[in-house]
Write an enzyme that holds these catalytic residues in place. Sequence first.
Site, PDB file in Angstrom:
ATOM      1  N   ASN A  98       0.552  -5.491  -8.416  1.00  0.00           N
ATOM      2  CA  ASN A  98      -0.373  -4.393  -8.188  1.00  0.00           C
ATOM      3  C   ASN A  98      -1.019  -3.964  -9.483  1.00  0.00           C
ATOM      4  OD1 ASN A  98      -1.746  -2.343  -7.037  1.00  0.00           O
ATOM      5  ND2 ASN A  98       0.007  -0.984  -6.778  1.00  0.00           N
TER       6      ASN A  98
ATOM      7  N   THR B 105      -9.931  -1.311  -6.014  1.00  0.00           N
ATOM      8  CA  THR B 105      -9.969  -2.180  -7.190  1.00  0.00           C
ATOM      9  C   THR B 105      -8.633  -2.892  -7.310  1.00  0.00           C
ATOM     10  OG1 THR B 105     -10.326  -2.253  -9.578  1.00  0.00           O
ATOM     11  CG2 THR B 105      -9.138  -0.351  -8.726  1.00  0.00           C
TER      12      THR B 105
ATOM     13  N   THR C 216      -4.342  -3.799   0.019  1.00  0.00           N
ATOM     14  CA  THR C 216      -4.345  -5.234  -0.293  1.00  0.00           C
ATOM     15  C   THR C 216      -3.739  -5.526  -1.652  1.00  0.00           C
ATOM     16  OG1 THR C 216      -6.616  -5.000  -1.094  1.00  0.00           O
ATOM     17  CG2 THR C 216      -6.319  -5.754   1.175  1.00  0.00           C
ATOM     18  N   CYS C 217      -3.816  -4.587  -2.585  1.00  0.00           N
ATOM     19  CA  CYS C 217      -3.260  -4.844  -3.915  1.00  0.00           C
ATOM     20  C   CYS C 217      -1.754  -5.015  -3.870  1.00  0.00           C
ATOM     21  CB  CYS C 217      -3.618  -3.713  -4.874  1.00  0.00           C
ATOM     22  SG  CYS C 217      -5.371  -3.625  -5.212  1.00  0.00           S
ATOM     23  N   ALA C 218      -1.129  -4.378  -2.875  1.00  0.00           N
ATOM     24  CA  ALA C 218       0.328  -4.467  -2.758  1.00  0.00           C
ATOM     25  C   ALA C 218       0.754  -5.264  -1.538  1.00  0.00           C
ATOM     26  CB  ALA C 218       0.934  -3.063  -2.699  1.00  0.00           C
TER      27      ALA C 218
END
Length: 1568
Positions: free
Chosen positions: A1154, A1208, A1534-1536
């Site tokens: 992340n 982001t 989505t980052c994680a």
Amino acid sequence: MESRGQKRMETADELPADKRACSSLEFRPSSSNCSSIRTHLNSPIPTPDADMETSSSASGSTRSDDEKEEDSAYGSCDSDDAEQQPRHHILRDYQRRRSSSDHGKLSSILSNLNEEGNGGSGQLAALTELCEVLSFCNEDSLSSLMADSLSPILVKLAKNESNANIMLLAIRGMTYLCDVYPRSSGFLVRHDAVPALCERLLAIEYVDVAEQCLQALEKISRDQPLACLQAGAIMAVLNFIDFFSISVQRVALSTVVNICKRLPSEGPAPFAEAVPKLCDLLQHEDQQLVESVATCLIKISERMCQSSELLEELCKHELINQVTHLMKLNSRTTVSHPIYNGLIGLLVKLSSGSFVAFRNLYELNISSTLKDVLYTCDISHGISSPHLVDGNCNQVHEVLKLLNELLPTSTGDQANQVVLDKESFLADHLDLLQRFGMDLFPMLVQVVNSGANIYVCHGCLSVIRKLVFLSKPDMLAELLKTANIPSFLAGVFTRKDHHLLMLALQIAEIILQKLSDVFLNSFVKEGVLFAIDALLMPEKCSELMLPVFGGIQPSFDSSQKSSARDFQRCLCYAFDTVPSSSVPSCKIDKDTICNLAKHIKTNYFAPELVESDKGMNDVLQNLRTFSAALSNLIDMPVDGDTPAHHEEKFYCILHQIMLKLNGREPVSTFEFIESGIVKALIHYLSDGLYMRENVEFKGSYDHLVVLVKRFQVFAKLFFSYSDILLEELPLSILIQKLQSALSSLENFPVIPSHGFKHRNSFATVPNGRCVMYPCFRVRFVKGEGETCLSDCAEDVLAVDPFSSLDAIEEYLWPKIFTKRTENGVLNAEALEQRDILPDPLPSNANYSPGESSGFIDSMSTDLPEMQEDGTNLSQMTSEQVHFGDSNSAETMSLDETNKGSAGKEQEFPTESTKTMKTPCSASGGSDIEDLSPRLLLYLEGHQLDRTLTLYQVILQQLLNSEREFITWSKLWSRIYTITYKRAVESKQDDPQKHTYLEEKSSTSDNKIACMQNMAFFSSMFACKLASDLDKSSPVYDILFLLKILEGINKYSFHLMSCERICAFAEGRIDNLEHLKVMVHSVPQNEFVSSRLTGKLEQQMRDSFTLSTGGMPLWCNDLISSCPFLFGFEARCKYFRLAAFGPRRVHLNVISRSNSGASNDRQTTSGGLPRKKFLVSRDKILDSATRMMDLHARYKGLLEVEYSEEVGTGLGPTLEFYTLVSHEFQKSGLGMWREDHSSFITSETLPTDSVILRNSFGFFLRPCSPKSDSYSGIQFPQVLQKFFLLGQIVAKAIQDGRVLDVPFSKAFYKLILGQDLSLFDIQSFDPELGRTLLEFHAIVNRKRHLEFVSVEKSSLEQDLCFRDTRIEDLCLDFALPGYPDYVLSSECNHKVVNLDNLEDYVELVVDATIHSGIARQVEAFKSGFNQVFSISHLRIFTEEELERLLCGEHHYWAFNELLEHIKFDHGYTASSPPIINLLEIIQEFEYAQRRAFLQFVTGAPRLPPGGLASLNPKLTIVRKHSSNCADTELPSVMTCANYLKLPPYSSKEKMKEKVLYAITEGQGSFHLS
């Protein structure tokens, strides 16, 4: 009072370190700030002075932190001296004033403490002030006199039972006093502080007082452990330990650890009474607590190990049970490696001196636990991980010690009563011994076979010998069924060390003594008899193909403290538990080995067996017969009318060999190698070329035809079976035999960096710089008879071991070159100026990492912002060259690629500049005449290979010696003499260097050869497998045959198609339909050598070797010439190391972590900087072009954020690469072969543009070299797109991103630098490819009929295309599907007929896969090379490259989903919504599964490795809502990889909502 004390305890842990941070010369207000805050928390009566101090300290802290932050941001570790010096003066003055003030305060407090009265209120205030002052002051504020004066008063007040507050503050004062002034612990001990504290602990009237006592004792025990021991502190601390919190228990045990670490070696043992309590604490779940207890017990056992009685006492308290339970893999509490090793060592000591411990370990089935330890340890070669203090090697060493202790054998004077009791126990409990053996015997054999280092091998063989010795014959027979012991012993006999040979002989003797009738024949079959005979008569060694004594293995010179003593002794004593003060002599000499070998040969083997001819069994004799027949075929002249007969003979012999290998009677490795089959096969298949140096084909079509014919016969035998299992294919059987032989015979060394003493040295040669490792001491001497060179002025020089010989020459040349003319000096200087390279970067192949600091890459990547053109380039190149020592053509400097933008067509490489060496090109020299060597360097009479570093040269000479281990200290201490001579200039190539095959063929022959992809055969013999491997070695033969078989397997379709075409040409088949070929290839993983893969993995874990370029030669050579030998994961790691340097090895983990921070300069945990780039969804390709123009050479991670969106990090970045992939698939770009009937509209894309679909993958659209446009598209724009595509693909690979683009297999081959042929066209256009193949068959038939003089009228009747004359097909010379692409304008090339059909086929093939796409391919490679050299990818196959670039797209099983998905925050694996979701995912169609993946992760494909490698792990949590759950939609981070799923009422409702979310919820990132 209790809460106050409790509050103090929460922060007391950190206080000491904070106060010690303040030194006399450096003021750190932040530390004072922490201290002041703690003083606030713990001061019963805050004073105005304390408040003022706190605010002052806090303000100072703020200023200091700001200054520190500024320094960190700009990287200024050394500011201007004019600013620094006044600041230091100010700080020193402040410290002096502060110390003087503190001293005055302490004097005042001392006087107040002595005043009694007022109910102790004055003393209470004084104690409070004392604690505050001690919290702020440092060691300079106190004197010995003051500490000595305070000590008796504090001890006295600590005994004041009438006032708990005074007691508490007095003990706290002791704690602070020891912390500020450590020597004060001696004064406190002298005034009986320890008994007073122990008394308070045993009374335990007040919890906070008791806790403060533990704090004080922990401080005192650091410097006065003996006094604490004598005062009974251990039992006082442990007595009521269960009543305290975990943090306090840790402090208490730290006291016991401090005491136990320095137990007196003699005298009474008052610590023994603590053992029961410590044993109970081993069951605790807190890791830190358990590790402290284990440390205490380990130290106690070391103190007691001299007395059997004391050890027996230890065993009475369930110690053995607790330790063995802790060692199990499923234990609730895990401990660190050093502690784990210590616990095994504890069992070693107990079992050595205590019969009770010995018996308990057998009864507890310790063998099962030890088997698991060996299985899970990384024991391949005994090298510990660089991240561990005491690594796995030490663990294996301790396990082997324990195993040796658990198998006692009494010999002479060593037979004490304990040993006799142990032997008697085993004799009475044979079932326990058998279970022990069955658990461990196969594992020990596996460890030795895996290529373990010499010490581990010796330990394993010693245990095996004892097991064999102690087992009864019937039990031994059962035991030996678990492993092929004769083959195992035959492998040991290839080792050099006499200790291993002795143990192997002893094992063989015991087995023959007990089970001679069972194993006698197998010992002959596996070559044990021949090896024993060779020991007695070394001259017989040369007659054997098996390399007896042929192994090479360096020793493991450990730097680990706990085992260094053992490793320095002779192997005879390596596993002795009793330490020896002196270095004992070796027990084994040459006569001992010879006598035992003679005894075995005489007593167990009949004389006729020893005779080489009679001793051979039927299998070996038959195989030798086949081998001889195969060799005769090479010498047999092949007349013009008998080639088919020749091929038939070869087929028959090969068929018989395969039948024998797969027969009922197994063929041993010894028989397989000794028969000569491998050598004969290679000799025949290569037509004798494989033994020649650097064979280069120069258009010799006739010779290539011979090779092709032989390979076709080989392929026909291997791939003509359609009704048998893959594992039963003849090719699979042969590969298995070769892999087994390779594992038995190869001894490629793993070189640990433990031989380096990490210290700073100054290397005079080549460029005078400091290095972080030792240097070689070298004396340079002029060669005899050398007149043009002078003597070197310096006697002994310090030479960087990792410098190349070219760099050494650059240093020497100006100092030793003289020309005997009056202008000599000027000429020398001019020559020096002319020859010095203008560019320090390694653009030539001879460059070595020694020319630049091995640690440049690790430092440069720490810079937050890197210069795009300079710094990045040099950093990348310095990282690359670490892997370019022997095959330096593999690495390619970015200087060799174009650096211009994609918008200028003229900046793409031309045909003359695009030449690149293949991975197999092992030429170390340069093609530039000015770079030819001026000196020849010799070491001990051997000319040095200029492609190697000096370290590799010296190491190789040591490894080639007759010894099996390296004494690292001697390696660095001795002085090496290098002789130099002037190199003789020669304009002509050395005739011995290359073997050219002369050009004999006509132009038409070359055309056919080109279409049949003959580059494979020429590259087969042009590379060297391993520069440190003798070509006469059987290992070389095995590797070469494996390389041939892998090539045949890869090109099986081509070879079988060629065979069918030949059959059609010769009339053996008449129907073109019979040209179709179905080939069952062997899976690529069958060529992987697990042993070599393990060795490479081990070598790559050695970070120091990687950063300095000290990789062994075989690593680089084999991975370049035979990459198929190594597993995909190992090659991925090697690729990242070679292309990007050591810091990118764990990129996949880092890049998928992340990353929500917004700072452009933020670095990841791996030290890689990140850069964010703003893109527009509406102009994805324009944004990608802009990003690559700016950051293509950026070595950090690129991340994306979209304009007007808040998201982001990882998710948006992955989606960006997916969107760019889709943009490249749209119609109208003119990039791909367009199939106009297969346009589709993607429902998952945010735009409605038409994209292309090709089920066979995308391949490049051809464009005529004479044209700059087609279909209204300007060709320069197409080249720009391919240039950008190359950049995107390279950046995706570099950053570990996944692309969603279906390239064809043929396009991947072009990326890998492989030549395409006619047969590859079928992979992307089956219809065109099949038609061209049939035309090609007709051309071949026409040539054959003309050769046998058939009349032209008959020709036209026989040569029809599916009953149609060629002329009637009405084909013109335009590229099929592209009418604007005119193939030829010659007058005879208007309509295709039988006469020009050959030209037509050649022109179509050339336009489709060569000249028509050459510029696009070069544009792609130019863009790619801007990021990193495309040559690094050549170690992968086409399928592996697709996996690396596009990830996985396989089906998910239910169990796999359960295993690799994490359920949290309200959900478990058994929750109904989770069960429903997993079932829904399994029911998804392919497109829905892609959409779900893109919704959750940002990419529609999983990374290489699938769900298991997704990092962070896919997590599903419960989404809470105030309304009804059925009205909510799932959301993601989505980052994680984080899915928030509402608990829907039914599976149907969940499927409806999930499908809606994954189809409509894409295209933007907002807060959820």
